[in-house]
Design a protein around this motif. Structure first.
Motif, mmCIF file in Angstrom:
data_model
loop_
_atom_site.group_PDB
_atom_site.id
_atom_site.type_symbol
_atom_site.label_atom_id
_atom_site.label_comp_id
_atom_site.label_asym_id
_atom_site.label_seq_id
_atom_site.Cartn_x
_atom_site.Cartn_y
_atom_site.Cartn_z
ATOM 1 N N LYS B 12 0.851 -1.182 0.000
ATOM 2 C CA LYS B 12 0.000 0.000 0.000
ATOM 3 C C LYS B 12 0.889 1.235 0.000
ATOM 4 O O LYS B 12 1.754 1.394 0.861
ATOM 5 C CB LYS B 12 -0.903 0.015 1.244
ATOM 6 N N ARG B 48 -7.187 -2.493 7.260
ATOM 7 C CA ARG B 48 -8.188 -1.804 6.429
ATOM 8 C C ARG B 48 -8.231 -2.412 5.023
ATOM 9 O O ARG B 48 -9.298 -2.544 4.439
ATOM 10 C CB ARG B 48 -7.883 -0.310 6.382
ATOM 11 N N LEU B 51 -10.043 -5.756 5.070
ATOM 12 C CA LEU B 51 -11.491 -5.673 5.254
ATOM 13 C C LEU B 51 -12.181 -4.888 4.143
ATOM 14 O O LEU B 51 -13.373 -4.575 4.236
ATOM 15 C CB LEU B 51 -11.796 -5.030 6.613
ATOM 16 N N GLY B 52 -11.433 -4.546 3.117
ATOM 17 C CA GLY B 52 -12.036 -3.841 1.984
ATOM 18 C C GLY B 52 -12.324 -2.376 2.256
ATOM 19 O O GLY B 52 -13.084 -1.749 1.528
ATOM 20 N N LEU B 53 -11.746 -1.831 3.327
ATOM 21 C CA LEU B 53 -11.982 -0.413 3.636
ATOM 22 C C LEU B 53 -11.014 0.491 2.884
ATOM 23 O O LEU B 53 -11.268 1.676 2.715
ATOM 24 C CB LEU B 53 -11.818 -0.169 5.149
ATOM 25 N N ALA B 54 -9.886 -0.073 2.479
ATOM 26 C CA ALA B 54 -8.893 0.701 1.727
ATOM 27 C C ALA B 54 -8.433 -0.139 0.543
ATOM 28 O O ALA B 54 -8.454 -1.376 0.604
ATOM 29 C CB ALA B 54 -7.708 1.054 2.629
ATOM 30 N N ARG B 55 -8.044 0.548 -0.507
ATOM 31 C CA ARG B 55 -7.615 -0.172 -1.718
ATOM 32 C C ARG B 55 -6.179 -0.684 -1.567
ATOM 33 O O ARG B 55 -5.371 -0.083 -0.864
ATOM 34 C CB ARG B 55 -7.715 0.750 -2.929
ATOM 35 N N GLN B 73 -18.192 -8.669 -0.064
ATOM 36 C CA GLN B 73 -19.443 -8.924 0.653
ATOM 37 C C GLN B 73 -19.480 -10.343 1.226
ATOM 38 O O GLN B 73 -19.819 -10.540 2.396
ATOM 39 C CB GLN B 73 -20.602 -8.724 -0.320
ATOM 40 N N LEU B 76 -16.817 -10.832 4.011
ATOM 41 C CA LEU B 76 -17.097 -10.193 5.303
ATOM 42 C C LEU B 76 -18.353 -10.734 5.991
ATOM 43 O O LEU B 76 -18.665 -10.330 7.106
ATOM 44 C CB LEU B 76 -17.265 -8.683 5.126
ATOM 45 N N ALA B 81 -15.195 -7.027 13.380
ATOM 46 C CA ALA B 81 -13.944 -6.267 13.453
ATOM 47 C C ALA B 81 -14.045 -5.021 14.318
ATOM 48 O O ALA B 81 -15.123 -4.435 14.489
ATOM 49 C CB ALA B 81 -13.515 -5.864 12.041
ATOM 50 N N ILE B 82 -12.900 -4.659 14.864
ATOM 51 C CA ILE B 82 -12.704 -3.317 15.437
ATOM 52 C C ILE B 82 -11.504 -2.759 14.689
ATOM 53 O O ILE B 82 -10.446 -3.384 14.652
ATOM 54 C CB ILE B 82 -12.379 -3.358 16.943
ATOM 55 N N VAL B 83 -11.687 -1.613 14.057
ATOM 56 C CA VAL B 83 -10.582 -1.005 13.317
ATOM 57 C C VAL B 83 -10.259 0.350 13.932
ATOM 58 O O VAL B 83 -11.138 1.212 14.017
ATOM 59 C CB VAL B 83 -10.945 -0.828 11.826
ATOM 60 N N GLU B 84 -9.023 0.521 14.336
ATOM 61 C CA GLU B 84 -8.546 1.732 15.018
ATOM 62 C C GLU B 84 -9.246 1.941 16.355
ATOM 63 O O GLU B 84 -8.668 1.705 17.386
ATOM 64 C CB GLU B 84 -8.691 2.965 14.131
#
Lengths: 242, 332
Positions: B12, B48, B51-55, B73, B76, B81-84
């Protein structure tokens, strides 16, 4: 699947009590002041005066409510958890817009109840007056609710979203006037505030007005404005990283 | 058994900055896997992306056998999840918050609200507004939310932040219980001692690069041991102990303490160390074996990041990098 999502969205909007009830209270207050202070006549009937006071004052609250509905989840960090539920992002965005359209209904109903009650007590109210007022109120609150929610989704931050929403409404009228005066009257007729006013009032062009678009054309241009803004908002929701 | 998470050359970039650098790893299912590294090393960015939250800039990711982002979809569907940070609507109660998320996950998730709240010990506070919750309570509510979809995989980013000692103990027990139920747990942390108590497998990451990974025991075994000496004259002790034949190097974890790094501690090394100190008139307050710890291994791999870890490292001070001793020079 859409119904539980909409219910959850409404719960979020109504849960932000300050913006939701504040918007309704402000709009009702202005409507009641108009009822107490204005004198209706043949040109401006009681129902028209009350609904106009309610819907214009309502815009301010709707802009705040809509901007928050659009931006809150991203600004608050809850958007990533909504995305993690696996519901497609475009669906989350559409639910937000539909939720906003539903959330303005209590305000619309309250404005209209006062307007119709006053119109009845003054006498001379026709069914056409009532229908026009219902349309004007719903059109105003839906258009500005969608615009504000879309701006909120595009801005992603509560404060700027509210500011841009307010500027778009108040500044939009000013910009339309300036464009009409200094650039092109016909171009001004295509701008959002102009077509919104025409459609909300169901104005048809005549020789004595500046309105140049046919009512059907105004409907189409307004639809394009709203569709473009909402499409941008949905595209941003789809693209963003959370 | 198919890995629950598969990362293949995942990278990334943010402009010129490489946040995650070519990470390849298979995370085994049914275990507690820890992603360990200092703050800002790319742990959250990796989560991230998973979990598909960031590319992803390059590489590929599979979660539960489905590719992310292609089949996010499906991937998940049973991931919590807990992120940050666990974020909620502060103006709603804990229960109403969970109802909002359950509405997005279907009827089965509604049925999990009460058991999830019970599991994290928040039943009695479920009707309170989340705005009044402490960070520890929000963490627990975050775990409750993560459990709503009966997850096969739990991804928890720094989950012990804000928990008090009793809460930490409960949390560790809960993680162990979740693993016993057959779920996979992926946690990220910068707290070594926490990871050591919870994880079966771990990977160590620094500046976006994965330095090593493996089972906890294997990783600890791969490291060196030390003889720790608290002394009245640490400078003289450091000079003397650095010259011992079995020394791989010395370091000063505390002002009055000198550590002699050795490959494997034997009793005669302790005797030899004590005798040398005594013969040279250096006062010894304490002489002990430093066992295998993840902390030691971590420092060896990262070259001593104690300062960056914000004092979470216990007795290790910044600059813990050692001076090589005779045994180390011989090894080279």
């Amino acid at each position: 699947m859409m119904v539980p999502l909409l219910r959850a969205e409404l719960r979020r909007i109504v849960g932000r009590r300050g913006s939701f009830w504040g918007a309704i209270a402000f709009s009702l207050l202005i409507t009641i002041i108009a009822v107490l202070a204005a004198t209706p006549d043949q040109d401006d009937t009681a129902v028209e005066i009350a609904s106009a006071a309610g819907r214009y004052s309502g815009i301010l609250g709707i802009v705040v409510m809509g901007a928050l509905a659009g931006s809150y989840d991203t600004a608050n960090g809850t958007m990533r958890y909504l995305v993690l539920t696996g519901v497609p992002r475009w669906k989350l965005a559409i639910v937000r817009l539909l939720g906003m359209m539903l959330a303005v209904l209590p305000m619309a109903v309250m404005i209209l109840v006062i307007a119709v009650a006053w119109g009845s007590s003054e006498g001379g109210m026709t069914g056409k007056d009532v229908l026009e007022s219902v349309w004007a109120v719903l059109c105003t609150l839906w258009v500005w609710g969608l615009v504000a929610a879309s701006v909120g989704m595009l801005m992603r931050s509560n404060g700027p979203a509210i500011a841009v929403g307010i500027v778009l409404f108040f500044g939009g009228a000013l910009i339309t006037g300036l464009v009409s005066e200094y650039i092109s009257k016909s171009l001004a007729n295509y701008l959002l505030p102009a077509v919104f006013e025409q459609v909300a009032a169901l104005d048809t062009p005549d020789d004595n007005s500046d309105i140049k678009l046919a009512l059907g054309g105004a409907f189409a241009v307004l639809a394009i404005w709203v569709a473009a803004l909402t499409a941008l908002a949905i595209a941003r929701t789809n693209r963003d990283e959370y | 058994m198919e890995p629950v998470i598969s990362l293949n050359n995942v990278t990334k970039r943010f402009g010129q900055n490489v946040a995650v650098d070519d990470v390849t790893i298979d995370v085994p299912s049914g275990q507690c896997f820890a992603w360990l590294g200092p703050n800002g090393c790319g742990k959250t960015t990796l989560i991230r992306m998973m979990l598909g939250l960031a590319r992803i800039s390059s590489g590929s990711i599979k979660v539960r056998g489905r590719s992310v982002p292609g089949q996010t979809q499906e991937a998940l569907a049973r991931v919590g999840a807990i992120v940050e940070e666990p974020r909620f609507y502060p103006y709603l109660s804990g229960r109403k918050n969970l109802e909002i998320w359950a509405a997005h996950q279907g009827a089965d998730a509604y049925a999990q609200i009460a058991p999830s709240l019970d599991r994290v010990g928040l039943t009695s506070r479920a009707t309170d507004k989340v705005g009044g919750y402490s960070l520890g309570m929000r963490q627990r509510l975050g775990v409750a939310r993560a459990l709503l979809n009966d997850p096969e995989l739990l991804v928890l980013d720094e989950p012990t932040n804000g928990l008090d000692p009793a809460g930490l103990q409960e949390f560790r027990n809960m993680i162990k219980e979740l693993v016993r139920e057959g779920r996979s747990v992926f946690i990220s942390s910068h707290i070594l001692s926490e990871v050591e108590l919870m994880a079966d497998h771990l990977a160590i990451i620094e500046k976006g690069k994965m330095l090593t990974h493996g089972s906890l025991d294997d990783l600890k075994r791969g490291g060196t041991h030390a003889i720790a000496v608290r002394t009245t004259d640490p400078d003289a002790a450091e000079r003397l102990l650095g010259a011992l034949p079995f020394s791989l190097g010395v370091s000063r974890p505390a002002p009055d303490t000198v550590n002699v790094k050795v490959q494997e501690i034997q009793d005669d090394m302790l005797l030899h160390t004590g005798r040398e100190l005594f013969q040279n008139g250096i006062g010894v307050i304490e002489l002990r074996k430093e066992g295998e710890t993840l902390e030691r291994r971590f420092l060896e791999l990262t070259g001593g990041l104690a300062g960056e870890l914000g004092g979470r490292m216990g007795d290790v001070t910044p600059g813990g990098a050692s001076t090589p001793g005779p045994a180390a020079r011989e090894q080279r």
